[in-house]
Design a protein around this motif. Structure first.
Motif, PDB file in Angstrom:
ATOM      1  N   ASP A  26       0.824  -1.203   0.000  1.00  0.00           N
ATOM      2  CA  ASP A  26       0.000   0.000   0.000  1.00  0.00           C
ATOM      3  C   ASP A  26       0.861   1.257   0.000  1.00  0.00           C
ATOM      4  OD1 ASP A  26      -1.899  -1.947   0.252  1.00  0.00           O
ATOM      5  OD2 ASP A  26      -3.061  -0.908   1.779  1.00  0.00           O
ATOM      6  N   ALA A  27       1.974   1.221   0.735  1.00  0.00           N
ATOM      7  CA  ALA A  27       2.868   2.375   0.766  1.00  0.00           C
ATOM      8  C   ALA A  27       3.411   2.658  -0.632  1.00  0.00           C
ATOM      9  CB  ALA A  27       4.012   2.125   1.750  1.00  0.00           C
ATOM     10  N   GLU A  28       3.781   1.622  -1.352  1.00  0.00           N
ATOM     11  CA  GLU A  28       4.319   1.799  -2.696  1.00  0.00           C
ATOM     12  C   GLU A  28       3.241   2.285  -3.670  1.00  0.00           C
ATOM     13  OE1 GLU A  28       6.193  -1.820  -3.866  1.00  0.00           O
ATOM     14  OE2 GLU A  28       7.945  -1.513  -2.576  1.00  0.00           O
ATOM     15  N   LEU A  29       2.033   1.729  -3.571  1.00  0.00           N
ATOM     16  CA  LEU A  29       0.974   2.135  -4.488  1.00  0.00           C
ATOM     17  C   LEU A  29       0.549   3.584  -4.254  1.00  0.00           C
ATOM     18  CD1 LEU A  29      -1.208  -1.089  -4.622  1.00  0.00           C
ATOM     19  CD2 LEU A  29       0.240  -0.159  -6.427  1.00  0.00           C
ATOM     20  N   LEU A  30       0.521   4.000  -3.011  1.00  0.00           N
ATOM     21  CA  LEU A  30       0.186   5.390  -2.716  1.00  0.00           C
ATOM     22  C   LEU A  30       1.267   6.329  -3.242  1.00  0.00           C
ATOM     23  CD1 LEU A  30      -1.259   5.123   0.897  1.00  0.00           C
ATOM     24  CD2 LEU A  30      -2.515   5.676  -1.188  1.00  0.00           C
ATOM     25  N   LEU A  31       2.522   5.921  -3.110  1.00  0.00           N
ATOM     26  CA  LEU A  31       3.614   6.753  -3.610  1.00  0.00           C
ATOM     27  C   LEU A  31       3.574   6.843  -5.135  1.00  0.00           C
ATOM     28  CD1 LEU A  31       6.027   8.444  -2.896  1.00  0.00           C
ATOM     29  CD2 LEU A  31       7.427   6.362  -2.827  1.00  0.00           C
TER      30      LEU A  31
END
Length: 283
Positions: A26-31
């Motif tokens: 999720d952190a990567e997709l939000l970034l």
């Protein structure tokens, strides 16, 4: 400038502490959403400017409250399409792709030049859109009761040959009675008594109409069985998703209704009971 990897590591930690199931994902997709790039594009970036870093921190903080990832990015991937989603519409899950894959296989065996498909309770239009885009020779019909979800379905099905109607799946498509080759449905299936066990993202953000279905979770499944029995031609098929604990009780709905044979419960890609299929007999 802010170091991307340090920011990503901090976001992953923050989301993990909040109980998010896939914090790094999720952190990567939000970034990637903030940067306007695909996930792979993160490998090409070292630093974020102040505005990007601030926007990212806001999204991570919202995700840490268990606001759905797809509400923050405003899209959900389903098979080969990206769907518009947000408050008021059920976020489609990858598990439902197994139901669609089965349905497409069924369509490939139908002799009619333009097989007729009905999606009961289409929500965002995920199932209907997948069928219409991957089997454009099919005549696809879909129905949705919720005003908010219907608006999302209209948006997601724009440009596709789908007959989208606003109404209740229990009495939809009387004009198609006895002519349909395939019925697909992902109805609400959570028992009212299971509130505590439902993930926060779904329980607090998906619309109640798409989640809860009576004391045993099968009220909507009974409507699906009754509507499918009315719509399907002799020998045609229905497939309907259910909870992984309903591998026996969901097929029993079609047995109890009558008029169906070859009831079979099928698993998703993770091997969990996921959807029931049955064949209509009119003789």
């Amino acid at each position: 400038m802010t170091d991307l990897r340090a920011l990503l590591a901090d976001a992953t930690r923050q989301l993990a502490e909040a109980g998010v199931a896939s914090p790094r994902n999720d952190a990567e997709l939000l970034l990637a959403h903030v940067l306007g790039t695909g996930r792979a594009g993160l490998l090409l970036v070292d630093d974020l400017d102040g505005a990007q870093a601030s926007a990212y921190e806001v999204l991570v903080a919202r995700r840490a409250t268990r606001e759905p990832l797809q509400h923050l990015t405003t899209t959900a991937a389903f098979r080969y399409r990206d769907l518009a989603v947000g408050p008021g519409v059920f976020v489609p899950r990858p598990e439902t792709e197994s139901l669609v894959e089965w349905g497409l296989t069924v369509l490939d065996g139908v002799e009619a030049k333009h097989p007729v498909v009905v999606d009961l309770g289409t929500g965002s239009g995920a199932i209907a859109g997948a069928v219409a885009s991957e089997r454009p020779h099919a005549r696809v019909h879909a129905v949705e009761l919720s005003d908010d979800a219907f608006a999302y379905a209209e948006r997601n099905l724009a440009g596709l040959e789908v007959d989208l109607r606003h109404g209740d799946l229990a009495d939809a498509f009387a004009d198609l009675d006895g002519t349909v080759d395939l019925v697909l449905a992902n109805p609400p299936y959570i028992p009212l008594t299971a509130w505590e066990s439902v993930a926060v993202e779904a329980r607090d953000h998906d619309p109640a109409l798409a989640l809860w279905s009576g004391e045993d979770g099968l009220d909507a499944m009974r409507d699906v069985a009754a509507t499918a029995a009315r719509l399907l031609r002799d020998g045609a098929m229905v497939g309907a998703e259910h909870a992984d604990v309903q591998g026996e009780s969901a097929p029993a709905v079609f047995v109890a209704h009558g008029g169906f044979v070859d009831m079979q419960d099928r698993t998703d890609l993770a091997g969990r009971p996921r959807f029931v299929t049955a064949r209509r007999v009119r003789r």
